[in-house]
Design a protein around this motif. Structure first.
Motif, PDB file in Angstrom:
ATOM      1  N   SER A 159       0.955  -1.225   0.105  1.00  0.00           N
ATOM      2  CA  SER A 159       0.137  -0.022  -0.148  1.00  0.00           C
ATOM      3  C   SER A 159       0.823   1.314  -0.043  1.00  0.00           C
ATOM      4  CB  SER A 159      -0.911  -0.059   1.433  1.00  0.00           C
ATOM      5  OG  SER A 159      -0.276   0.148   2.508  1.00  0.00           O
ATOM      6  N   GLU A 160       0.265   2.379   0.282  1.00  0.00           N
ATOM      7  CA  GLU A 160       0.960   3.660   0.135  1.00  0.00           C
ATOM      8  C   GLU A 160       1.965   3.757   1.341  1.00  0.00           C
ATOM      9  OE1 GLU A 160      -1.480   7.367  -0.907  1.00  0.00           O
ATOM     10  OE2 GLU A 160      -3.051   5.911  -0.619  1.00  0.00           O
ATOM     11  N   SER A 161       1.467   3.051   2.296  1.00  0.00           N
ATOM     12  CA  SER A 161       2.190   3.317   3.607  1.00  0.00           C
ATOM     13  C   SER A 161       3.762   2.358   3.564  1.00  0.00           C
ATOM     14  CB  SER A 161       1.507   2.892   4.716  1.00  0.00           C
ATOM     15  OG  SER A 161       0.870   1.463   4.687  1.00  0.00           O
ATOM     16  N   LYS A 182      -1.269  -2.434  -8.387  1.00  0.00           N
ATOM     17  CA  LYS A 182      -1.053  -1.515  -6.956  1.00  0.00           C
ATOM     18  C   LYS A 182      -0.093  -0.492  -7.079  1.00  0.00           C
ATOM     19  CE  LYS A 182      -2.580  -5.243  -3.708  1.00  0.00           C
ATOM     20  NZ  LYS A 182      -2.289  -6.082  -2.605  1.00  0.00           N
ATOM     21  N   ARG A 214      -1.963  14.019  -4.763  1.00  0.00           N
ATOM     22  CA  ARG A 214      -1.712  14.750  -3.573  1.00  0.00           C
ATOM     23  C   ARG A 214      -0.636  15.935  -3.759  1.00  0.00           C
ATOM     24  NH1 ARG A 214      -0.625   9.883   1.074  1.00  0.00           N
ATOM     25  NH2 ARG A 214      -2.436   9.249   1.169  1.00  0.00           N
ATOM     26  N   TYR A 218      -1.906   2.472  -8.967  1.00  0.00           N
ATOM     27  CA  TYR A 218      -2.657   3.162  -8.051  1.00  0.00           C
ATOM     28  C   TYR A 218      -2.103   3.888  -6.927  1.00  0.00           C
ATOM     29  CZ  TYR A 218      -6.199   3.766  -4.437  1.00  0.00           C
ATOM     30  OH  TYR A 218      -7.253   4.405  -3.447  1.00  0.00           O
ATOM     31  N   VAL A 219      -0.873   3.469  -6.369  1.00  0.00           N
ATOM     32  CA  VAL A 219      -0.102   4.194  -5.417  1.00  0.00           C
ATOM     33  C   VAL A 219       0.530   5.325  -6.039  1.00  0.00           C
ATOM     34  CG1 VAL A 219       2.062   4.289  -4.093  1.00  0.00           C
ATOM     35  CG2 VAL A 219       0.395   2.370  -3.729  1.00  0.00           C
ATOM     36  N   ARG A 220       1.052   5.320  -7.464  1.00  0.00           N
ATOM     37  CA  ARG A 220       1.570   6.414  -8.140  1.00  0.00           C
ATOM     38  C   ARG A 220       0.478   7.536  -8.254  1.00  0.00           C
ATOM     39  NH1 ARG A 220       5.252   4.945 -12.924  1.00  0.00           N
ATOM     40  NH2 ARG A 220       3.708   3.748 -13.668  1.00  0.00           N
ATOM     41  N   ARG A 263      -2.256   8.223  -6.730  1.00  0.00           N
ATOM     42  CA  ARG A 263      -2.633   8.750  -5.441  1.00  0.00           C
ATOM     43  C   ARG A 263      -1.474   9.799  -5.001  1.00  0.00           C
ATOM     44  NH1 ARG A 263      -6.111   6.318  -1.833  1.00  0.00           N
ATOM     45  NH2 ARG A 263      -5.677   7.951  -0.629  1.00  0.00           N
ATOM     46  N   MET A 264      -0.414   9.389  -5.382  1.00  0.00           N
ATOM     47  CA  MET A 264       0.889  10.381  -4.782  1.00  0.00           C
ATOM     48  C   MET A 264       0.755  11.495  -5.762  1.00  0.00           C
ATOM     49  SD  MET A 264       4.015   7.844  -4.280  1.00  0.00           S
ATOM     50  CE  MET A 264       5.299   9.117  -3.768  1.00  0.00           C
TER      51      MET A 264
END
Length: 205
Positions: free
Chosen positions: A48-50, A193, A204, A196-198, A200-201
């Protein structure tokens, strides 16, 4: 029986030993936990992002097996466009697939060559039988029966080696294909995944 079979029993025996060694080595190397290291599977499932990329890379480097190498390469290429990440997956997958299939070609050759060696021994034995007949004639049936039985020993030995070699080659090849499919499926999910994380980043930023 080994002595009666003649010199062709030597290469048949060597094929038997080589086939046995390959099967044992592949059965050890193709264990599921060795191919899909549980720590890497857990990393992919819970990514995940974390999850810090450096931590993920360290987990892959400590792990063994083809799947760990594939995920490691994907993480290393995470900043590249999606098309290049997929190319990285395919290239690494081909390399790891070759490592998983190591020895199986030789096992297939053993399965094909062993009965031919047995047949060669039988033909050579029959030549010896007919040579004996030309000297002693057909009046002594024991000469015929002993010679033919000795000649057929090599065919029996060749088939004894070939049948399990062919069967085990099919089973091991199927096992490799099944695990390769699972690795590809899990790696594809992992790439999704990462994508998707990229996104979201970027959102932001």
């Amino acid at each position: 029986m080994l002595k009666q079979g003649g010199w062709t029993m030597v290469p048949i025996g060597l094929c038997s030993l080589a086939g046995l060694a390959i099967v044992i080595e592949r059965m050890v190397m193709l264990r599921r936990k060795r191919i899909l290291d549980p720590s890497v599977v857990d990393l992919v499932e819970h990514f995940s992002e974390s999850t810090a990329p450096e931590t993920a890379l360290e987990i892959c480097r400590r792990a063994r097996g083809p799947f760990a190498r594939i995920v490691e390469e994907i993480i290393g290429a995470r900043h590249l466009p999606d098309a290049q990440i997929i190319e990285t997956l395919q290239a690494t997958g081909r390399t790891q697939m070759g490592a998983m299939e190591r020895g199986l070609t030789m096992l297939e050759i053993i399965g094909n060559v062993s009965p031919l060696l047995g047949l060669l021994g039988t033909v050579l034995g029959m030549v010896t039988v007919f040579s004996a007949i030309s000297v002693e004639g057909v009046g002594n049936p024991r000469v015929l029966s002993d010679g033919i039985s000795k000649a057929l020993i090599t065919t029996v030995a060749g088939l004894i080696v070939a049948i399990p070699a062919v069967a085990l080659h099919s089973w091991l090849s199927s096992r490799v294909d099944d695990m390769a499919d699972e690795m590809h499926e899990r790696a594809t999910v992992f790439i999704s995944k990462l994508h998707y994380v990229r996104l979201r980043m970027r959102a932001r930023q």
